[in-house]
Design a protein around this motif. Structure first.
Motif, PDB file in Angstrom:
ATOM      1  N   PHE A   4       0.828  -1.208   0.000  1.00 44.42           N
ATOM      2  CA  PHE A   4       0.000   0.000   0.000  1.00 44.42           C
ATOM      3  C   PHE A   4       0.861   1.257   0.000  1.00 44.42           C
ATOM      4  O   PHE A   4       0.570   2.227  -0.716  1.00 44.42           O
ATOM      5  CB  PHE A   4      -0.920  -0.025   1.224  1.00 44.42           C
ATOM      6  CG  PHE A   4      -1.608   1.277   1.504  1.00 44.42           C
ATOM      7  CD1 PHE A   4      -2.679   1.696   0.734  1.00 44.42           C
ATOM      8  CD2 PHE A   4      -1.175   2.093   2.546  1.00 44.42           C
ATOM      9  CE1 PHE A   4      -3.316   2.903   0.994  1.00 44.42           C
ATOM     10  CE2 PHE A   4      -1.798   3.297   2.812  1.00 44.42           C
ATOM     11  CZ  PHE A   4      -2.875   3.705   2.034  1.00 44.42           C
ATOM     12  N   VAL A   5       1.940   1.243   0.778  1.00 45.80           N
ATOM     13  CA  VAL A   5       2.854   2.389   0.796  1.00 45.80           C
ATOM     14  C   VAL A   5       3.488   2.585  -0.579  1.00 45.80           C
ATOM     15  O   VAL A   5       3.628   3.715  -1.064  1.00 45.80           O
ATOM     16  CB  VAL A   5       3.938   2.190   1.876  1.00 45.80           C
ATOM     17  CG1 VAL A   5       5.003   3.277   1.787  1.00 45.80           C
ATOM     18  CG2 VAL A   5       3.305   2.191   3.262  1.00 45.80           C
ATOM     19  N   ASN A   8       5.524  20.915   1.146  1.00 42.93           N
ATOM     20  CA  ASN A   8       4.646  20.232   2.104  1.00 42.93           C
ATOM     21  C   ASN A   8       3.366  19.738   1.440  1.00 42.93           C
ATOM     22  O   ASN A   8       2.891  18.628   1.728  1.00 42.93           O
ATOM     23  CB  ASN A   8       4.301  21.173   3.258  1.00 42.93           C
ATOM     24  CG  ASN A   8       5.489  21.437   4.165  1.00 42.93           C
ATOM     25  OD1 ASN A   8       6.377  20.597   4.290  1.00 42.93           O
ATOM     26  ND2 ASN A   8       5.513  22.603   4.790  1.00 42.93           N
ATOM     27  N   ASP A   9       2.802  20.549   0.559  1.00 40.53           N
ATOM     28  CA  ASP A   9       1.574  20.136  -0.124  1.00 40.53           C
ATOM     29  C   ASP A   9       1.804  18.900  -0.993  1.00 40.53           C
ATOM     30  O   ASP A   9       0.927  18.030  -1.095  1.00 40.53           O
ATOM     31  CB  ASP A   9       1.046  21.285  -0.990  1.00 40.53           C
ATOM     32  CG  ASP A   9       0.562  22.459  -0.153  1.00 40.53           C
ATOM     33  OD1 ASP A   9       0.241  22.243   1.036  1.00 40.53           O
ATOM     34  OD2 ASP A   9       0.524  23.595  -0.679  1.00 40.53           O
ATOM     35  N   ILE A  10       2.979  18.821  -1.610  1.00 42.32           N
ATOM     36  CA  ILE A  10       3.273  17.677  -2.472  1.00 42.32           C
ATOM     37  C   ILE A  10       3.545  16.421  -1.663  1.00 42.32           C
ATOM     38  O   ILE A  10       3.098  15.324  -2.011  1.00 42.32           O
ATOM     39  CB  ILE A  10       4.475  18.006  -3.387  1.00 42.32           C
ATOM     40  CG1 ILE A  10       4.101  19.119  -4.376  1.00 42.32           C
ATOM     41  CG2 ILE A  10       4.943  16.771  -4.147  1.00 42.32           C
ATOM     42  CD1 ILE A  10       5.273  19.621  -5.198  1.00 42.32           C
ATOM     43  N   LEU A  11       4.256  16.564  -0.553  1.00 40.86           N
ATOM     44  CA  LEU A  11       4.740  15.400   0.188  1.00 40.86           C
ATOM     45  C   LEU A  11       3.872  15.021   1.383  1.00 40.86           C
ATOM     46  O   LEU A  11       4.168  14.020   2.042  1.00 40.86           O
ATOM     47  CB  LEU A  11       6.174  15.658   0.668  1.00 40.86           C
ATOM     48  CG  LEU A  11       7.210  15.890  -0.432  1.00 40.86           C
ATOM     49  CD1 LEU A  11       8.573  16.178   0.178  1.00 40.86           C
ATOM     50  CD2 LEU A  11       7.294  14.687  -1.366  1.00 40.86           C
ATOM     51  N   ASN A  12       2.841  15.796   1.679  1.00 37.38           N
ATOM     52  CA  ASN A  12       1.992  15.456   2.830  1.00 37.38           C
ATOM     53  C   ASN A  12       1.353  14.082   2.670  1.00 37.38           C
ATOM     54  O   ASN A  12       1.294  13.285   3.619  1.00 37.38           O
ATOM     55  CB  ASN A  12       0.905  16.520   3.009  1.00 37.38           C
ATOM     56  CG  ASN A  12       1.399  17.726   3.784  1.00 37.38           C
ATOM     57  OD1 ASN A  12       2.388  17.641   4.509  1.00 37.38           O
ATOM     58  ND2 ASN A  12       0.726  18.854   3.630  1.00 37.38           N
ATOM     59  N   SER A  55       2.933   6.782   4.338  1.00 35.09           N
ATOM     60  CA  SER A  55       4.089   6.023   4.827  1.00 35.09           C
ATOM     61  C   SER A  55       4.000   5.799   6.329  1.00 35.09           C
ATOM     62  O   SER A  55       4.317   4.707   6.823  1.00 35.09           O
ATOM     63  CB  SER A  55       5.386   6.760   4.482  1.00 35.09           C
ATOM     64  OG  SER A  55       5.537   6.898   3.087  1.00 35.09           O
ATOM     65  N   LEU A  56       3.556   6.818   7.049  1.00 37.73           N
ATOM     66  CA  LEU A  56       3.434   6.683   8.501  1.00 37.73           C
ATOM     67  C   LEU A  56       2.395   5.638   8.874  1.00 37.73           C
ATOM     68  O   LEU A  56       2.648   4.755   9.710  1.00 37.73           O
ATOM     69  CB  LEU A  56       3.077   8.040   9.117  1.00 37.73           C
ATOM     70  CG  LEU A  56       2.871   8.066  10.638  1.00 37.73           C
ATOM     71  CD1 LEU A  56       4.153   7.672  11.358  1.00 37.73           C
ATOM     72  CD2 LEU A  56       2.405   9.449  11.095  1.00 37.73           C
ATOM     73  N   VAL A  57       1.231   5.710   8.235  1.00 34.88           N
ATOM     74  CA  VAL A  57       0.160   4.761   8.552  1.00 34.88           C
ATOM     75  C   VAL A  57       0.549   3.347   8.133  1.00 34.88           C
ATOM     76  O   VAL A  57       0.429   2.382   8.907  1.00 34.88           O
ATOM     77  CB  VAL A  57      -1.150   5.197   7.872  1.00 34.88           C
ATOM     78  CG1 VAL A  57      -2.228   4.136   8.060  1.00 34.88           C
ATOM     79  CG2 VAL A  57      -1.622   6.533   8.431  1.00 34.88           C
ATOM     80  N   GLY A  58       1.029   3.205   6.895  1.00 33.96           N
ATOM     81  CA  GLY A  58       1.379   1.876   6.399  1.00 33.96           C
ATOM     82  C   GLY A  58       2.519   1.240   7.168  1.00 33.96           C
ATOM     83  O   GLY A  58       2.463   0.053   7.515  1.00 33.96           O
ATOM     84  N   ALA A  59       3.567   2.016   7.450  1.00 29.13           N
ATOM     85  CA  ALA A  59       4.709   1.463   8.176  1.00 29.13           C
ATOM     86  C   ALA A  59       4.336   1.111   9.612  1.00 29.13           C
ATOM     87  O   ALA A  59       4.810   0.104  10.157  1.00 29.13           O
ATOM     88  CB  ALA A  59       5.864   2.462   8.162  1.00 29.13           C
ATOM     89  N   THR A  60       3.480   1.918  10.234  1.00 28.07           N
ATOM     90  CA  THR A  60       3.063   1.626  11.611  1.00 28.07           C
ATOM     91  C   THR A  60       2.288   0.318  11.685  1.00 28.07           C
ATOM     92  O   THR A  60       2.537  -0.531  12.559  1.00 28.07           O
ATOM     93  CB  THR A  60       2.208   2.779  12.160  1.00 28.07           C
ATOM     94  OG1 THR A  60       2.954   3.996  12.109  1.00 28.07           O
ATOM     95  CG2 THR A  60       1.796   2.501  13.594  1.00 28.07           C
ATOM     96  N   ILE A  61       1.351   0.134  10.763  1.00 25.57           N
ATOM     97  CA  ILE A  61       0.574  -1.112  10.757  1.00 25.57           C
ATOM     98  C   ILE A  61       1.477  -2.301  10.435  1.00 25.57           C
ATOM     99  O   ILE A  61       1.339  -3.387  11.024  1.00 25.57           O
ATOM    100  CB  ILE A  61      -0.584  -1.011   9.753  1.00 25.57           C
ATOM    101  CG1 ILE A  61      -1.543   0.110  10.163  1.00 25.57           C
ATOM    102  CG2 ILE A  61      -1.336  -2.334   9.656  1.00 25.57           C
ATOM    103  CD1 ILE A  61      -2.671   0.339   9.186  1.00 25.57           C
ATOM    104  N   ALA A  62       2.421  -2.112   9.500  1.00 33.06           N
ATOM    105  CA  ALA A  62       3.331  -3.205   9.147  1.00 33.06           C
ATOM    106  C   ALA A  62       4.190  -3.613  10.341  1.00 33.06           C
ATOM    107  O   ALA A  62       4.420  -4.806  10.580  1.00 33.06           O
ATOM    108  CB  ALA A  62       4.218  -2.782   7.977  1.00 33.06           C
ATOM    109  N   ILE A  63       4.662  -2.637  11.107  1.00 34.01           N
ATOM    110  CA  ILE A  63       5.459  -2.952  12.301  1.00 34.01           C
ATOM    111  C   ILE A  63       4.609  -3.688  13.335  1.00 34.01           C
ATOM    112  O   ILE A  63       5.065  -4.652  13.971  1.00 34.01           O
ATOM    113  CB  ILE A  63       6.054  -1.663  12.888  1.00 34.01           C
ATOM    114  CG1 ILE A  63       7.102  -1.077  11.927  1.00 34.01           C
ATOM    115  CG2 ILE A  63       6.693  -1.925  14.248  1.00 34.01           C
ATOM    116  CD1 ILE A  63       7.625   0.275  12.355  1.00 34.01           C
ATOM    117  N   CYS A  64       3.372  -3.252  13.496  1.00 36.48           N
ATOM    118  CA  CYS A  64       2.487  -3.928  14.455  1.00 36.48           C
ATOM    119  C   CYS A  64       2.214  -5.365  14.032  1.00 36.48           C
ATOM    120  O   CYS A  64       2.210  -6.285  14.868  1.00 36.48           O
ATOM    121  CB  CYS A  64       1.177  -3.152  14.577  1.00 36.48           C
ATOM    122  SG  CYS A  64       1.335  -1.515  15.331  1.00 36.48           S
ATOM    123  N   MET A  65       1.995  -5.578  12.735  1.00 34.41           N
ATOM    124  CA  MET A  65       1.751  -6.934  12.262  1.00 34.41           C
ATOM    125  C   MET A  65       2.993  -7.811  12.400  1.00 34.41           C
ATOM    126  O   MET A  65       2.901  -8.994  12.726  1.00 34.41           O
ATOM    127  CB  MET A  65       1.301  -6.900  10.797  1.00 34.41           C
ATOM    128  CG  MET A  65      -0.067  -6.278  10.564  1.00 34.41           C
ATOM    129  SD  MET A  65      -1.433  -7.206  11.332  1.00 34.41           S
ATOM    130  CE  MET A  65      -1.726  -6.210  12.799  1.00 34.41           C
TER     131      MET A  65
END
Length: 241
Positions: free
Chosen positions: A29-30, A206-210, A216-226
């Protein structure tokens, strides 16, 4: 997974495999988010890079440490590239090396394990051709994801150090500004306008990379939890992979 889950006899390995699949899905997803962000914001990125190129300081301007920031950016991008390539090679070569090791040692059944627990519309277990196609398809897919991830990280590094270069140059010019000289107020007004322009460019970055940072934050956090679920279930091989 629903069909296989009903036939599973041991809950631990099944949950570990399920968590591994979810972790891989989040990283996929990321990768898709990186592809989407780069593709959709291509025109804005080109315009931003062109504007940064126009205001890039020339070598005759002593207030800018161009070589310093260039060396830092190149060093970071080289490290990122090596980091991605090392784990890309490990991730995609591990199934082949494992199968080769099982083939050379007697007493081991060929597992035909791919990079991740993925369903394929063809037979993988027990088929050399199916196994090779499965490994190749995952390798190509991960290559695209890793490629866009490297592009995104390099873009973040490039834009960040470009802005740092200009902020550093502005601060150096402000420190060296002598208010006792004539036309000092005009120089100050030029620096203020220049600073406002850099701030506007920062807002565009910031507008481009937000979206990239958020996904990346959401996907990586869930991946680490899994992955932590696999660790808790003592499935270190899947967690490390």
């Amino acid at each position: 997974w629903y069909c296989n889950g009903r036939l599973a006899t041991d809950t631990g390995p099944f949950v570990a495999q399920l968590s591994e699949m979810c972790s891989s899905f989040c990283l996929t997803f990321v990768g898709f988010c990186n592809v989407y962000a780069i593709s959709m914001n291509r025109n804005q990125i080109e315009t931003l890079l062109e504007e940064l190129h126009q205001i890039y300081p020339r070598c005759t301007k002593n207030h800018y440490r161009c070589q310093h920031y260039f060396d830092m950016a190149m060093r970071i991008m080289r490290i990122e590239f090596l980091f991605y390539m090392i784990f890309y090679v490990y991730y995609n070569s591990a199934p082949v090396l494992l199968l080769l090791w099982e083939h050379l040692h007697e007493g081991y059944d060929l597992s035909f394990k791919t990079q991740t627990n993925t369903w394929f519309p063809w037979r993988v277990h027990g088929s050399a051709l199916g196994f090779g196609m499965a490994v190749l398809s995952i390798t190509v897919g991960s290559f695209v994801g890793v490629g866009f991830s490297i592009v995104t990280q390099n873009l973040v590094c490039l834009l960040s150090f470009q802005l740092k270069l200009h902020y550093d140059g502005i601060s150096s010019q402000l420190v060296s500004l002598d208010c006792r000289r004539l036309r000092a107020h005009k120089k100050l007004r030029i620096l203020i306008a220049y600073h406002c322009r850099i701030l506007q460019l920062g807002d565009q970055v910031n507008d481009i990379l937000n979206f990239v940072f958020g996904s990346s934050l959401v996907g990586a956090t869930i991946a680490i939890c899994m992955s932590s679920v696999s660790i808790l279930l003592l499935d270190f091989a899947s967690a490390f992979k």
